[in-house]
Motif scaffolding. Structure first.
Motif, PDB file in Angstrom:
ATOM      1  N   TYR A 240     -29.743  75.425  61.372  1.00 48.12           N
ATOM      2  CA  TYR A 240     -30.237  74.747  60.166  1.00 48.12           C
ATOM      3  C   TYR A 240     -30.873  75.787  59.252  1.00 48.12           C
ATOM      4  N   ASP A 241     -30.643  75.658  57.956  1.00 48.54           N
ATOM      5  CA  ASP A 241     -31.229  76.579  56.983  1.00 48.54           C
ATOM      6  C   ASP A 241     -32.618  76.054  56.606  1.00 48.54           C
ATOM      7  N   HIS A 242     -33.656  76.646  57.210  1.00 48.55           N
ATOM      8  CA  HIS A 242     -35.016  76.107  57.070  1.00 48.55           C
ATOM      9  C   HIS A 242     -35.590  76.271  55.660  1.00 48.55           C
ATOM     10  N   ARG A 244     -33.620  76.298  52.624  1.00 45.13           N
ATOM     11  CA  ARG A 244     -32.894  75.627  51.542  1.00 45.13           C
ATOM     12  C   ARG A 244     -32.315  74.287  51.972  1.00 45.13           C
ATOM     13  N   PHE A 261     -22.790  81.758  60.094  1.00 48.03           N
ATOM     14  CA  PHE A 261     -23.652  81.122  59.096  1.00 48.03           C
ATOM     15  C   PHE A 261     -22.906  80.327  58.023  1.00 48.03           C
ATOM     16  N   LYS A 263     -21.514  77.329  55.893  1.00 49.90           N
ATOM     17  CA  LYS A 263     -21.891  75.925  55.702  1.00 49.90           C
ATOM     18  C   LYS A 263     -20.700  75.200  55.084  1.00 49.90           C
ATOM     19  N   TRP A 297     -30.168  71.113  48.677  1.00 51.67           N
ATOM     20  CA  TRP A 297     -29.191  72.208  48.766  1.00 51.67           C
ATOM     21  C   TRP A 297     -27.875  71.805  48.088  1.00 51.67           C
ATOM     22  N   TYR A 325     -29.390  85.177  55.115  1.00 56.06           N
ATOM     23  CA  TYR A 325     -30.297  84.180  55.708  1.00 56.06           C
ATOM     24  C   TYR A 325     -31.396  84.773  56.597  1.00 56.06           C
ATOM     25  N   THR A 326     -31.289  86.052  56.952  1.00 56.72           N
ATOM     26  CA  THR A 326     -32.193  86.616  57.969  1.00 56.72           C
ATOM     27  C   THR A 326     -33.251  87.523  57.341  1.00 56.72           C
ATOM     28  N   ARG A 397     -35.254  85.093  48.496  1.00 56.47           N
ATOM     29  CA  ARG A 397     -33.882  85.039  49.015  1.00 56.47           C
ATOM     30  C   ARG A 397     -32.876  84.838  47.889  1.00 56.47           C
TER      31      ARG A 397
END
Length: 674
Positions: A240-242, A244, A261, A263, A297, A325-326, A397
């Motif tokens: 899960y993208d915490h 966005r 990653f 989506k 999102w 994402y990291t 980001r």
């Protein structure tokens, strides 16, 4: 530059500058193979596929490899999302060869399109050896290859119903069988991390939708808890993208920690619907958070200016998977130093990284309550701080180079997203979510239906490739939901038009199921039927459930009869192997517990309808009108009370219970699974 330069597909355009002389699928390439008597190499992938990118870089951009391919083969590149029909055929063929399927899918065909060999990703050296061996075999033993291709051709053209011994027909239904299905599924749950007990871990929304519906209808609290446990673990995971919102396709481990990653629209639509229902049933704010963030999102990153939704976001940016994402620990130190003690605990952040190359994936393993208690805060304060940290990190980001996006619009995936948005509207009352879904369905009707024919894909103002059963099925479902939520008849009519088109063009009367591809639209070497529910439920199961609902709203029996026969045919298989037939199992549940037909007429009808929908009762169709109307069959003959205020009619098989004026009284008339 090769012929792919004229494509709309972002995936094909990624290969347009390869030294390989790629063709898109079509008459030109197929004719060339016949005229020159060359084997065909079909290479299938999609834009968000990690190993597709790797093979492109290693092999298709390499001049020596390209020379081998160009000299000996007619090379065809296919975007599986644009042409799932062709992908189905050749994926089946590769599996029939005893090879594990996946993408990129590389299949070698005779000039008549019949396959004789295939595989998935090959490192460059192996790939060159394989090309040389096949070219040599084609020159020296063409007859033997042709013979083996005939064998695979025969197995491809065998009907799925014949292969699995399925015969559509009426059948008896028994609640004990549903218990057996639930027990079989439960034995495969992972008690430690949630989800199914296998690695890699895919969310598989159809399974959890069925289990949740069953738990609600049978009032089974422990089963509800199992569903919520899984949804918590997924929502806390690195999948899960915490920052966005939105979910990646799957995690490579058993803990939902490290995803590829990418989506995809189809996952996020189904998960949105599922998390919205979980929130409706549990009232748990954690599920609401996932719904809210994921819809944000969609609006921020996936919505196209005309009202369509783009297909997918890539896993890679700047050639590195997950880079977007990291976070390194030092980055976080420089941005949110004072919050790091609790933040590190919340998301398992490590100074040397919790993943490869010293970076951290945000990965939650404790609840907000536990973290707040540990750091001596009220939960509300923690959530306020978390929101401000997320906002700050997201701003940073958003300055990074974004992953590339697949910006084609796919009809069926948009239908799945619409279903998610409408369910989210019921869960949150957010009118903007309903408006988004209705605008999307109107966009599809205006731009993707050309001369009465729905098209699969849309980009740059152009609809192309006639749609497949998956597109029609998802859109019939979404249009019916839109009609129930908005009361606008155009959506019921749209659903019925699509349903009639499927009957006319896709239905196979010999076995009572529907082809995935329209056999009347284009001649392929096989016409396939999709029967098993996977990451997307089978188009036949989505359609069967939609026909069931359509028959209840329109009083047209033919839809319901076809749907029941389809379910009758699948029943034995569902009992044997429910893990890949959960949407069918859900239809079994809908059939066993009679589906309530609810009509509300009079002043305040809309409000009462929304109150009913807000609570989430599976297994009902609901329509409302502020004034008496003969326009919609299910509303005919229903009236308000003597003062003009709304009455709620709860009916089963067209026979109505005593009309009531309160939602509580209506709910008391709904059946449960005893």
């Amino acid at each position: 530059m090769n012929r792919l330069i004229h494509s709309q597909s972002p995936y094909l355009l990624q290969h347009a500058h390869n030294p390989v002389d790629w063709y898109p699928w079509g008459p030109e390439a197929l004719r060339k193979a016949e005229v020159e008597n060359k084997p065909i190499l079909v290479s299938i992938g999609y834009s968000a596929c990690h190993w597709c990118h790797v093979m492109e870089r290693e092999s298709f951009e390499d001049q020596v490899t390209a020379d081998l391919m160009n000299e000996h083969f007619v090379c065809i590149k296919i975007d599986r999302e644009e042409r799932p029909d062709i992908d189905n055929i050749y994926m089946d063929a590769v599996q029939a060869m005893g090879i594990h399927g996946g993408w990129p899918l590389n299949v070698f065909l005779m000039p008549n399109q019949k396959p004789f060999y295939g595989g998935t990703y090959f490192p460059n050296l192996k790939w060159k050896q394989l090309l040389a061996n096949i070219a040599d075999a084609f020159t020296k033993h063409e007859d033997q290859l042709a013979e083996s291709a005939e064998g695979f051709g025969r197995s491809l053209s065998r009907k799925e119903t014949e292969k699995y011994g399925i015969e559509a027909g009426e059948t008896e239904f028994d609640p004990d069988e549903l218990v057996e299905i639930i027990n079989k599924l439960s034995a495969q749950f992972d008690p430690e991390w949630g989800g199914m007990n296998r690695i890699p871990k895919f969310p598989m929304p159809a399974i959890w939708q069925f289990v949740l519906d069953y738990a609600v209808l049978s009032r089974n609290e422990s089963l509800k808890k199992k569903v919520f446990f899984t949804l918590k673990k997924i929502g806390m995971g690195g999948i899960y993208d915490h920052l966005r919102g939105g979910f990646a396709r799957y995690s490579v481990d058993g803990e939902w920690f490290a995803p590829h990653f990418e989506k995809m629209g189809y996952d996020n639509g189904q998960l949105l619907e599922l998390y919205a229902k979980a929130y409706q049933v549990s009232g748990d704010a954690f599920f609401l958070e996932k719904v809210t963030e994921t819809t944000e999102w969609l609006k921020a990153e996936m919505l196209q200016e005309e009202g369509g939704f783009h297909s997918a976001q890539d896993a890679d940016s700047e050639g590195v998977e997950g880079k977007f994402y990291t976070w390194t620990y030092s980055e976080l130190q420089s941005l949110v130093a004072e919050e790091l003690p609790w933040l590190s605990k919340l998301y398992n952040l490590k100074p040397n990284g919790n993943w490869e190359d010293g970076v951290n994936i945000l990965f939650q393993t404790q609840s907000y309550v536990e973290i707040a208690a540990e750091f001596g805060m009220e939960e509300n304060l923690l959530l306020e701080k978390l929101l401000s940290v997320k906002t700050k990190l997201l701003e940073v980001r958003n300055q990074r180079i974004f992953p590339s996006k697949d910006d084609k619009i796919l009809a069926g995936w948009n239908g799945l997203l619409d279903a998610g948005l409408i369910q989210a509207f019921y869960a949150t009352g957010g009118q903007d979510l309903l408006n988004l879904a209705l605008a999307n369905l109107r966009f599809i009707q205006e731009k993707m239906v050309v001369n009465g024919i729905l098209h699969r894909s849309y980009k740059n103002g152009q609809a192309y490739t006639p749609a497949f059963l998956e597109d029609y099925a998802a859109l019939i479902k979404a249009n019916l939901m839109a009609f129930e939520a908005s009361g606008e008849r155009e959506f019921l009519e749209g659903a019925q038009r699509f349903a009639d088109f499927c009957l006319d063009q896709f239905y196979d009367e010999t076995d009572g199921f529907f082809f995935f591809n329209n056999p009347k639209a284009e001649k392929l070497i096989a016409n396939k039927k999709e029967l098993f529910d996977n990451v997307i439920p089978a188009s036949n199961s989505i359609l069967a459930r939609a026909y069931h609902r359509l028959s209840l709203l329109t009083y047209e029996e033919k839809y319901g009869q076809i749907a029941q026969k389809m379910l009758g045919g699948m029943k034995e298989l569902v009992l044997k192997e429910p893990g890949f037939l959960c949407n069918w199992a859900n239809f079994y549940l809908e059939t066993l517990v009679p589906t309530a037909e609810i009509a509300i007429v009079g002043k305040g009808a809309k409000e009462k309808g929304m109150e009913l929908q807000q609570g989430f009762s599976p297994n009902l169709v609901l329509t409302w009108s502020e004034t008496p109307t003969e326009n919609v069959p299910i509303l005919q003959g229903k009236t308000a009370d003597p003062t003009g205020n709304a009455l709620i009619y709860v009916c089963f098989d067209r026979a109505c219970r005593r009309p009531v004026s309160s939602v509580e009284e209506a709910l008391a008339q709904l059946p449960y699974l005893s």
